[in-house]
Design an enzyme around this catalytic site. Structure first.
Site, short mmCIF file in Angstrom:
data_model
loop_
_atom_site.label_atom_id
_atom_site.label_comp_id
_atom_site.label_asym_id
_atom_site.label_seq_id
_atom_site.Cartn_x
_atom_site.Cartn_y
_atom_site.Cartn_z
N GLU A 59 -11.40 9.87 0.17
CA GLU A 59 -11.63 9.97 -1.32
C GLU A 59 -10.60 8.75 -1.78
O GLU A 59 -9.32 9.03 -1.57
CB GLU A 59 -10.86 11.27 -1.56
CG GLU A 59 -11.59 12.75 -1.11
CD GLU A 59 -12.73 12.89 -1.92
OE1 GLU A 59 -12.82 12.26 -3.30
OE2 GLU A 59 -13.87 13.50 -1.62
N CYS B 181 -6.21 9.32 -10.03
CA CYS B 181 -7.38 8.31 -9.44
C CYS B 181 -8.49 8.24 -10.19
O CYS B 181 -9.32 7.13 -10.29
CB CYS B 181 -7.77 8.88 -8.11
SG CYS B 181 -8.61 10.73 -8.22
P1 NAD Z 1 -1.99 5.29 0.30
O1 NAD Z 1 -3.53 4.90 0.94
O2 NAD Z 1 -1.08 4.17 0.31
O3 NAD Z 1 -1.31 6.41 1.20
C1 NAD Z 1 -2.12 7.77 1.37
C2 NAD Z 1 -1.74 8.26 2.71
O4 NAD Z 1 -1.91 6.93 3.81
C3 NAD Z 1 -0.39 8.40 2.99
O5 NAD Z 1 -0.03 9.67 3.66
C4 NAD Z 1 0.19 7.37 3.60
O6 NAD Z 1 1.41 7.89 4.52
C5 NAD Z 1 -0.74 6.76 4.57
N1 NAD Z 1 -0.66 5.29 4.72
C6 NAD Z 1 -0.33 4.59 3.93
N2 NAD Z 1 -0.32 3.30 4.42
C7 NAD Z 1 -0.93 3.29 5.80
C8 NAD Z 1 -1.28 2.58 6.69
N3 NAD Z 1 -0.85 1.26 6.74
N4 NAD Z 1 -1.99 3.17 8.00
C9 NAD Z 1 -2.21 4.37 7.94
N5 NAD Z 1 -1.56 5.11 7.02
C10 NAD Z 1 -1.04 4.72 5.90
O7 NAD Z 1 -2.38 5.72 -1.16
P2 NAD Z 1 -1.20 6.28 -2.18
O8 NAD Z 1 -0.47 5.07 -2.71
O9 NAD Z 1 -0.56 7.31 -1.64
O10 NAD Z 1 -2.08 6.71 -3.20
C11 NAD Z 1 -2.76 6.05 -4.32
C12 NAD Z 1 -4.08 5.55 -4.01
O11 NAD Z 1 -4.96 6.70 -3.74
C13 NAD Z 1 -4.72 5.20 -5.24
O12 NAD Z 1 -5.57 3.97 -4.71
C14 NAD Z 1 -5.77 6.10 -5.85
O13 NAD Z 1 -6.94 5.95 -6.51
C15 NAD Z 1 -6.21 6.76 -4.82
N6 NAD Z 1 -6.28 8.50 -4.97
C16 NAD Z 1 -7.69 8.86 -4.84
C17 NAD Z 1 -7.89 10.17 -4.98
C18 NAD Z 1 -9.43 10.59 -4.93
O14 NAD Z 1 -9.36 11.87 -5.02
N7 NAD Z 1 -10.41 9.77 -4.84
C19 NAD Z 1 -6.83 11.05 -5.49
C20 NAD Z 1 -5.68 10.47 -5.43
C21 NAD Z 1 -5.23 9.28 -5.11
#
Ligand code: NAD
Length: 461
Positions: free
Chosen positions: A214, A248
């Site tokens: 997602e 999102c």
């Molecule tokens: P992110 O991808 O930075 O982090 C999400 C998760 O991944 C966290 O638990 C984090 O610990 C982990 N993570 C971060 N960097 C990582 C890496 N290098 N390797 C492995 N794991 C890692 O996202 P965010 O900043 O927390 O959230 C914002 C993003 O999420 C936006 O792009 C938003 O559009 C998207 N989002 C999508 C939905 C959806 O339902 N489609 C919902 C909410 C947010």
């Protein structure tokens, strides 16, 4: 100290043993676990609301409508519907396999990993968990390190009601995710950025583990000349400013018809003033950016020469004013990434083809596209021409809260979908079962084949 990888290996093995020893978790067991989750959330409503305020400055109303209330409602409907969802679905059986009946059984996947982001830390952790429990799985949850208060409360809540071999919660950062991804899970459900989604899928591929991703992207909001402009403005400001733009499915940018552009900009400026006053910092209804790093990132996307509303920011206090930018070009920095903040770039179009050219010139298919128009034909044309995970016509965000609609992206905005029954399906395997009768044995399928091909050709044509 035991390394994280070894500790996680043991944890996943314990869940796998528990899963195998208890197959299948009965309907009553699943409903009971969901009810426990509901009760513990109700008991911790105030603590969760405070944690959301501490981490994200979330207004109480938003914390309830998009997080706590959303999750409670999802649990209640899941408990009610689960018996029906679990019933094997009877399908037809072809003549050559007769006499027999055929069914599709929804069976659990096994041990699932759920990784959540920071922006809706309660609902985006617990909503997939509800679906995973309903479908009969064991689960490891990994919350976001950017919301330490919410993550701490979630862990307390989970630990207080579930055995770790059933559901466990890990609060950690990239290192934790990396070690978790080294384990063999039966499904990985990831919500977050497209960039990290790619890493998750790469790791999952090593074990051939299926993923639901997602993700995010730039969601356009199209405002046609025949739109009900007052309604459009109200709903766009609502969709954009909810959670200070960190949603999102927030309208990332607006594409407005040239003919109504100045009217639209005037109305949007007025609406923001009505909702948040002269200084949104003082408003109880406006949230904050997750941290100073993200505040800085968003502040750099604001071209103050183009700001007709807002433009102010305070990095130290993670504040970005509700901002509208006009005369934005596709080459501007704000059009090069997902905004994920309360800054709304406005571009314009003169004909419908411009809309499609702009949307499809950006690298990703959007997670969502919004159309504001009163004309059915325009709505239909744009709905079929735009490749997006989901769409809403004449509203923002509302398609996401309808549990009857599958929620997910397409292309770079995601793989798979969930919510309501779609969430149950996402965490289930659709097992095909054919049950043959023994009172008759169709001779045509067995050797010797002599003279049977004639009959076979009559049947299979
Ligand atoms: P992110 O991808 O930075 O982090 C999400 C998760 O991944 C966290 O638990 C984090 O610990 C982990 N993570 C971060 N960097 C990582 C890496 N290098 N390797 C492995 N794991 C890692 O996202 P965010 O900043 O927390 O959230 C914002 C993003 O999420 C936006 O792009 C938003 O559009 C998207 N989002 C999508 C939905 C959806 O339902 N489609 C919902 C909410 C947010």
């Amino acid at each position: 100290m035991m390394s994280l990888t070894v500790a996680f290996e043991q944890m996943v093995q314990k869940q796998r043993d528990f899963f195998v020893a208890n197959q299948p978790f009965s309907l009553a067991y699943r409903q009971q676990q969901l009810d426990l989750l509901k009760q513990v959330i109700l008991n911790n409503e105030a603590v969760l609301t405070q944690a959301l305020a501490d981490d994200l400055g979330k207004p109480k109303f938003e914390s309830y409508v998009a997080e706590i209330g959303f999750v409670l409602h999802e649990i209640s409907t899941t408990i009610k519907q689960l018996k029906h969802w679990l019933k094997p679905r009877k399908v037809k059986t072809p003549l050559l396999s007769q006499p027999a009946t055929s069914y599709i059984h929804s069976t659990p996947l096994g041990v699932c990993l759920i990784i959540s982001p920071f922006n809706y830390p309660v609902s985006l952790t617990l909503s997939p968990l509800i679906a995973a429990i309903a479908a009969g799985n064991c689960c490891v949850l990994k919350t976001s390190e950017l919301t330490p208060n919410v993550s701490r409360v979630l862990k307390q809540i989970i630990d207080s009601i579930f055995k770790p071999e059933y559901v466990t919660c890990i609060n950690g950062d990239v290192e934790h995710v990396t070690c978790l991804l080294a384990q063999k899970f039966d499904h990985i459900f990831f919500t977050g950025s497209t960039e990290v989604g790619k890493l998750v899928m790469q790791q999952a591929a090593k074990n051939l583990t299926p993923v639901t991703l997602e993700l995010g992207g730039k969601s356009p909001c199209i405002v046609c000349a025949d739109a009900n402009l007052d309604i459009a403005v109200k709903r766009i400001v609502y969709g954009k400013m909810l959670n200070a733009g960190q949603t999102c499915v927030a309208p990332d940018y607006v594409l407005v018809d040239d003919a109504i552009k100045s009217d639209f900009l005037a109305k949007i400026a007025k609406r923001i003033q009505i909702l948040y006053g002269d200084d949104a910092r003082l408003s109880e209804d406006f949230g904050r950016i997750i941290n100073s790093k993200h505040t800085q990132r968003i502040s750099k996307l604001i071209d103050t020469d183009k700001a007709i509303v807002g433009g102010q920011y305070d990095i130290e206090h993670c504040y970005i004013a509700p901002t509208v930018l006009e005369n934005v070009e596709l080459t501007d920095p704000i059009m090069q990434q997902e905004v994920f903040g309360p800054v709304l770039p406005v571009l314009s179009f003169s004909e419908h083809q411009d809309i499609l050219n702009i949307i499809h010139s950006l690298p990703s298919h959007p997670l969502t596209a919004y159309i504001f128009s009163e004309d059915n034909k325009t709505q239909e044309q744009l709905t079929s021409a735009i490749q997006a995970g989901g769409m809403a016509i004449n509203h923002c965000i509302q398609h996401l809260v309808n549990p009857h609609l599958p929620f997910g992206g397409v292309g770079l905005s995601g793989i798979g979908s969930y919510h309501g029954k779609h969430g149950f399906d996402c965490f289930s395997h659709k097992k095909s079962v054919l049950k043959a009768a023994t009172w008759f044995d169709l001779p045509v399928i067995y050797p010797p084949y002599k003279h049977k091909l004639f009959w076979l050709k009559k049947i299979l044509k």
